[in-house]
Design a protein around this motif. Sequence first.
Motif, short mmCIF file in Angstrom:
data_model
loop_
_atom_site.label_atom_id
_atom_site.label_comp_id
_atom_site.label_asym_id
_atom_site.label_seq_id
_atom_site.Cartn_x
_atom_site.Cartn_y
_atom_site.Cartn_z
N GLY A 142 5.69 -2.35 -9.17
CA GLY A 142 5.26 -2.35 -7.79
C GLY A 142 5.39 -3.73 -7.18
N GLY A 143 5.74 -3.76 -5.88
CA GLY A 143 5.92 -5.04 -5.20
C GLY A 143 7.03 -4.98 -4.18
N HIS A 144 7.39 -6.14 -3.67
CA HIS A 144 8.45 -6.26 -2.67
C HIS A 144 9.75 -6.64 -3.38
N HIS A 145 10.82 -5.94 -3.11
CA HIS A 145 12.10 -6.15 -3.79
C HIS A 145 13.21 -6.36 -2.76
N THR A 146 14.18 -7.18 -3.13
CA THR A 146 15.33 -7.44 -2.26
C THR A 146 16.61 -7.33 -3.08
N ALA A 170 0.82 -1.21 0.00
CA ALA A 170 0.00 0.00 0.00
C ALA A 170 0.85 1.26 0.00
N GLU A 171 2.11 1.16 0.45
CA GLU A 171 2.94 2.36 0.55
C GLU A 171 4.40 2.01 0.38
N PHE A 172 5.21 3.06 0.16
CA PHE A 172 6.65 2.88 0.07
C PHE A 172 7.21 2.47 1.43
N ALA A 173 8.26 1.65 1.40
CA ALA A 173 8.94 1.29 2.66
C ALA A 173 10.36 0.86 2.35
N LEU A 174 11.30 1.31 3.19
CA LEU A 174 12.69 0.84 3.15
C LEU A 174 12.92 0.08 4.44
N PRO A 228 4.65 0.77 -3.99
CA PRO A 228 3.20 0.62 -4.21
C PRO A 228 2.81 0.68 -5.68
N ASN A 229 3.71 1.10 -6.55
CA ASN A 229 3.42 1.16 -7.98
C ASN A 229 4.74 1.12 -8.75
N GLU A 230 4.61 1.00 -10.07
CA GLU A 230 5.81 1.02 -10.90
C GLU A 230 6.41 2.43 -10.90
N CYS A 231 7.72 2.51 -10.66
CA CYS A 231 8.38 3.81 -10.63
C CYS A 231 9.88 3.63 -10.78
#
Length: 679
Positions: free
Chosen positions: A638-642, A588-592, A611-614
């Motif tokens: 958008g999604g969870h990245h590692t 739902a939101e950006f997170a680091l 939360p979206n493609e950027c």
Amino acid sequence: ISFDVYDVLSGVNWGTASFIVTVTTDGVPEPFDIPAGSDAIEFYGNTVLLNLETAGIAFTLGGQEVEVNFTIADNPDYVCDEANILEELLDFTIDPGWKVDFVVWDTLVDISCVFDTTWGIDGFGDSFVVAIDTTCDTTITEAWTPTLTFGATYEGTPGYDPGLDVAAPPPGPGPCQSAFVIEGGTRLTSDYRGLMDETFEWILTCGDEAGTLIWFPDEIPDGINLVMNGYLDMRTTDHYDYNAGDVILINMYRDIISLKAGWNLVSVPVEPIDPGIDAVFVEPIVSVLPEEIRPMWREIIRGNIWHYNPTLRRYEPVVNVESGKGYFILSPVITSSHMEMVIEDTETTYVEVIDTIFDGNISFTVPGAPVMTFTERLVRGWNTLGSVYNFGGVPISDWTIDPEGSLTGGLLFSYNTGTSGYDRETGVKAGIGYWIFVMPPYGFDYTDVTIDAGILAKRLPVASAIENPDWVADISVSSDDGTRMLTIGLDENATDNYDASFDLPIPPVLPGAFDAYILESDEFGRYAVSVKKEGSWTLCINSPAVIQSDAELYILVDNRWTSIQNPVSVPAGEYLLKTDAEDSAIPAEFALLPNVPNPFNPTTEIAFDLPNECRVELSIYNALGSSVRTLVDETLPGGHHTVVWDGRDNAGKPMPTGIYFYRLTSDEFTSTRKMLLLK
């Protein structure tokens, strides 16, 4: 044909050298006049050499008589104001060919017990004198007479050649002896084939008792390769143990490099006389083409020969060829077309017909000294590797690796031109190039790999299969340029890192080729098979493709999860894959997120949510605020990245102990966190 000429007083007038060569066949002489100034006459120091091929002279039959008349003059000097003429006459008879002798030892010889072995041929050249320790505590000396012979001459044929081949005596009382067998069941103790044949096979049937075949590898001439039972290169060993009644196949090959239509990964297991790419690769292909199209295709082929630079991680053009390295060659299919008239009933039409000029498939040899051993220095990551002059193969277990433990999982691959994919290998064979992944232990920047053709040749083991996970999905990724098959899976015993029992990394894509792989944030990066305990996968493709899976699997396209059990067309890019659409909600939101582990040495994982493609940038800064490494600088879905940081800067240099900051930046979000690198 060469002559050494000296004149210390006035010097030799090299431009006066000339030859008359007379070749007599069945009593009929044929003279060849090679005048002074001919391109067939070459000079090397004080040596005058006649290039027979350039002169158009070929010795094609055994028994031909050759007479060479060589003439050359010196320069006038103060002693003789006229030139002196030197005339030399040389004559010989053509009796070309080669042979290999076998000693058949009627009991198995424990070659491993040899500690002071003397091998040699006596003064008459017809018997072996061998000292062998057969019991590991005593030494015996035996004079062994060769009992079997095979080879090639101009007069040889696949059948029985009277006066050349030797028939084996008929079986008598007692054990049956070993012999070569030809068509019709004829048994021979000497079997000769045609000297100019490209390839042939000998069949040797062993006797009623187990034993050992012994031979001299030095008897095998340069330019041919003898492989026993499909795996044992006779140049790399001197004996073979057989069981009673065994059938042994001996195959002869002339060519050391084979190309198929498309991309090829090859190596050159010789030190080439001329190492330039034209002599080694280009001209063998161009020589089979029609004369009028050779110049154009010479340039095209020359521009499609590459070497991979593992330090800069890029493909580079090749100037000179070296042993120990792998080379990428695009062998073209060349066609032309013409119109043919077709008459059906009273109607005339014209149809375009495609003619194949060159089908892209060719085999050839490279003149040079065989490379029996080499040491190649490999850097961390993917490297290409060549091979030694062993057509049976040298397994990884026989290599010398320094430092030990650098070959993670034994990741060695050849390139399969037919499938445009990679085949996992357990060793190297002559003429083939390989990809290999190297991960030196901490503190080492490179690994030295030494490969020796060896004197104890053995069969290459079969590559071990990876394990089947608890859940598996095969993914087909098809484009106009080919299809890639990828596999993902889930298993309780898997981890998010490389698991040798489950995962299969793949090497970099070839220049300009279609590419599809599973992306992971580790040393390997590219996977054909990726198995995890849980989570998602990132699929990367470099051109528009159609994606389909045999399992319930979802892909994120335009911020929507779509099943790929039915074909889905997508443009080039990166795509998230998950097994459950409901569990695949976009954050739902950006997170680091905090890096794991922290403190760390030498690697740590950094995760973030979009939360979206950027377009985002993830960079590492030192305590002074200077940027030392950029980990991400691209547009992501958008999604969870590692992402994994390996503790190095942009130049690949290890960073010292200290506090570092990592910052995630986009047009809509900026966040910074702290971490500790502790060595």
